[in-house]
Design a protein around this motif. Sequence first.
Motif, short mmCIF file in Angstrom:
data_model
loop_
_atom_site.label_atom_id
_atom_site.label_comp_id
_atom_site.label_asym_id
_atom_site.label_seq_id
_atom_site.Cartn_x
_atom_site.Cartn_y
_atom_site.Cartn_z
N GLY A 1 -3.16 1.85 -2.86
CA GLY A 1 -2.19 2.85 -2.43
C GLY A 1 -2.04 3.97 -3.44
O GLY A 1 -1.86 5.14 -3.07
N ILE A 2 -2.12 3.63 -4.73
CA ILE A 2 -2.04 4.66 -5.78
C ILE A 2 -3.20 5.63 -5.65
O ILE A 2 -3.03 6.86 -5.77
N LEU A 3 -4.41 5.12 -5.41
CA LEU A 3 -5.56 6.00 -5.20
C LEU A 3 -5.33 6.91 -4.00
O LEU A 3 -5.66 8.11 -4.04
N SER A 4 -4.76 6.36 -2.94
CA SER A 4 -4.48 7.17 -1.76
C SER A 4 -3.44 8.25 -2.06
O SER A 4 -3.55 9.38 -1.59
N GLY A 5 -2.42 7.90 -2.87
CA GLY A 5 -1.42 8.89 -3.25
C GLY A 5 -2.02 10.03 -4.05
O GLY A 5 -1.68 11.20 -3.85
N LEU B 1 -3.51 -4.17 -3.16
CA LEU B 1 -3.12 -3.18 -2.16
C LEU B 1 -2.28 -2.08 -2.78
O LEU B 1 -2.40 -0.91 -2.41
N TRP B 2 -1.42 -2.43 -3.73
CA TRP B 2 -0.60 -1.43 -4.43
C TRP B 2 -1.49 -0.47 -5.21
O TRP B 2 -1.28 0.75 -5.18
N TYR C 1 0.84 -1.21 0.00
CA TYR C 1 0.00 0.00 0.00
C TYR C 1 0.87 1.25 0.00
O TYR C 1 0.64 2.18 -0.80
N VAL C 2 1.85 1.30 0.89
CA VAL C 2 2.73 2.48 0.98
C VAL C 2 3.54 2.65 -0.30
O VAL C 2 3.76 3.77 -0.76
N ALA C 3 3.97 1.53 -0.90
CA ALA C 3 4.71 1.63 -2.17
C ALA C 3 3.85 2.28 -3.25
O ALA C 3 4.34 3.11 -4.03
N GLY C 4 2.57 1.91 -3.32
CA GLY C 4 1.67 2.55 -4.27
C GLY C 4 1.41 4.01 -3.93
O GLY C 4 1.34 4.87 -4.82
N ARG C 5 1.29 4.29 -2.66
CA ARG C 5 0.97 5.65 -2.22
C ARG C 5 2.06 6.65 -2.59
O ARG C 5 1.78 7.80 -2.94
N TYR C 6 3.31 6.22 -2.51
CA TYR C 6 4.41 7.14 -2.75
C TYR C 6 4.92 7.12 -4.19
O TYR C 6 5.66 8.02 -4.59
N CYS C 7 4.56 6.11 -4.97
CA CYS C 7 5.06 6.09 -6.35
C CYS C 7 4.20 6.95 -7.27
O CYS C 7 4.65 7.32 -8.35
N VAL C 8 2.96 7.25 -6.88
CA VAL C 8 2.08 8.09 -7.69
C VAL C 8 1.49 9.18 -6.81
O VAL C 8 0.84 8.91 -5.81
#
Length: 488
Positions: free
Chosen positions: A466-470, A462-463, A148-155
């Motif tokens: 995480g992108i949506l959260s980012g 989850l990734w 999740y965090v990886a997706g949040r910070y990559c986008v």
Amino acid sequence: MWMMHATGPGWLAVVEAAKSGVSTTQPLMGGLTGWVASVAALLLVWGILYFRRGPGIAMGAVVVLSFLLPTWVKQSIAGLPFGISTTVTIVALAGYAVHPAGKILSPLTLLDFCVACLWTVTVVADGMAQGWSWAVPLRAYGEWALPYVAGRYCVRNRRDLDALVPWAIGVLVVLSLSSIFESFFRVNPFEMLFGDRPEELAKRDAMRLGFKRAFGPTTHAIYFGMLMTVLFPWLFHLWQNRSITDRKGEALVAIFICCAGVAGTVSRSPVLSIACGAIVVACMLYRWVRWPVGIVAVCSVALLAAFPNEVIDNVSRLTGGGHQIRLIEVDGKVAEYSSSRSRLLLMEVYRDAILKAGPFGFGTVAVTDFPPKIPYLEGRAELATRMKIVDNAYVLTSLRLGLVGLAALVLFFVCAIATGYSLFRDRPDQLFPLAACCYLGTMACFSLMMVWMSYDFGMAMLWMIGILSGLASGRIRMVSSSQFGRTA
């Protein structure tokens, strides 16, 4: 792209061996060698992108590339299993944290609190069930928070989506081509490279409708189909970009290949999921679609509610089997069972266990293997024979994390769907958040009631969340900056 071992049998021998379900080739990279080589290759790509494009794009690219590697190739480090995807994600996140452009501090979103809640519930449940140790919070973080965090910070904005779309589409197309290849030629290229997958969940030569069911880099054909389905929102972003540049033909080819790839798994749930997700997207975009789709949906639900067994049996009969009836014992009573009907019987079989699981369940260890290791359920006839696999994410979560964990998971999905829809409402010209919202809704309301949330595709899900959260965090930051500017 994929090559056989130089000393192995010829091509025809490989095909014939695969048809018989027997492996005759030695993998090019098995065990530790495959794990080390895969991690090293991915980290090489990550390092190049890290210095040329920045930590966010590098992390996003390497995480999505890791979905091309087999999920059964793992190494145990300090008593914890490390898959290829998990390992490279840890390194990429560490690199992001120390890079000058890596912005860790950013506005929090509802999804951040939901993931924190899932992590907390998992730690409490496992701590109560198996005792407290340092491994419990680390394993829970690796399961829920890490992807999740990886997706949040990559986008963090639209530009990041544009930068990652070639990587995501490339991975999705390669997975789809491998699925088509495996389905027709009955040879899994990932097994040729990394060795045979475990067969606990499905036979290697599983067939349906005359085609081999492709399982790709995952341990089951359904998980393979779900992995590709999770990544489908990237196709909508590709379509939007190609529509702007008047290159729709490329997008259409990619969409066709990816749909054929999901069909190559010959799994009903993923095929229905990609169709339903696309229909929901159409309903959101075009009002004239809503009435006919709504009428068909209501009629279908009513028919299923009135005649569940008959509907399921007929669908199974038309789509490759699973409708053969057998008699099993459920709570001392005789029940009609088929592999397709098993989803309807799950609640009846596990109802008492869910109630006795209490607020925090039986813990992760109890449900690691099938049938679940729940003391008063062990030895029951239906669990030992036909009903041992809990093909329902919500039932399995209730057993594992209790009713509190179930509530946390449902809240997580609700917030993810709402976040995607909110992002689309703010920018109706952006299709990625809408597609992610619709596909998450389809999977949460339908797919995850047909299959448990295996990490083979759960990490990708989850990734994506995480992108949506980012994107939501970036929106908050932009709104705050504009308000501050007007005030100043």
